[in-house]
Write an enzyme that holds these catalytic residues in place. Sequence first.
Site, PDB file in Angstrom:
ATOM      1  CE  LYS A  51      -3.466  -4.583   1.322  1.00 44.95           C
ATOM      2  NZ  LYS A  51      -4.132  -3.623   2.154  1.00 44.95           N
ATOM      3  CG  ASP A  54      -2.005  -1.115   1.113  1.00 47.60           C
ATOM      4  OD1 ASP A  54      -1.832  -1.869   0.415  1.00 47.60           O
ATOM      5  OD2 ASP A  54      -2.667  -1.227   2.143  1.00 47.60           O
ATOM      6  CB  CYS A  62      -2.130  -2.790   5.237  1.00 49.53           C
ATOM      7  SG  CYS A  62      -3.758  -2.220   5.055  1.00 49.53           S
TER       8      CYS A  62
END
Length: 226
Positions: A130, A25, A163
């Site tokens: 995701k 990310d 995450c």
Amino acid sequence: MTVSIAARPYEFKLDPSRAAFVIIDMQRDFVEPGGFGAALGNDVSLLRTAIAPIGAVLSVCRAAEILVIHTREGHRPDLSDLNGAKHRRGRFATRIGDDGPMGRILIRGAEGHEIIPELFPEPGEPVIDKPGKGAFYATDLETILRGRGITQLILAGVTTEVCVHTTLREANDRGFECLVLEDGTASYFPEFHRAALEMACAQDGIFGWVAPSAAVISALQTGEVI
Ligand code: C5J
């Protein structure tokens, strides 16, 4: 062939042919002003410390032909993969899907959803989109890893306790050996970053290993423990 990485709680034996570098990310929405992270009231500059260490390990992994995988957290423009609980969470005025300075927040195709230019994927490097915090949830990551015979993951990206940690836990339960890049992860909350790293390697490696980028780079370049 394995190389030994000086890590906590003890050395990590890395087999480059069975390893993947998973960068989680590193999107404009998290590390630049005007995105999702900022909409939640965070100081996004805190995450930028991870960029240079990730970039350094990325170069070495590419040179060593270690599989590089990128993830992006985000949702379809019609929000059909955004569950209500995630959408409603929090009391901030701006939410996922709303317009922001970098387009719709955390929406695929928006400028803010894209990976930052410093770490932009090269052709052939899988990019996993995701909808959740973990990279295994509702994605084809596990299929890609198993298909390539990957058993070890070097994890980096943001944020450490959200995450990265969720993915670490998912991967550990699936039997992958994970090493978290200590300076290649970051959090809006430095104390959470520290605690998340401690949690990762506590109890002699309950979730895995933790090492600085220098140790990974040195091991891959020299084949020796620094
Ligand atoms: C968050 C992430 N923190 N990538 N996402 O919401 O860690």
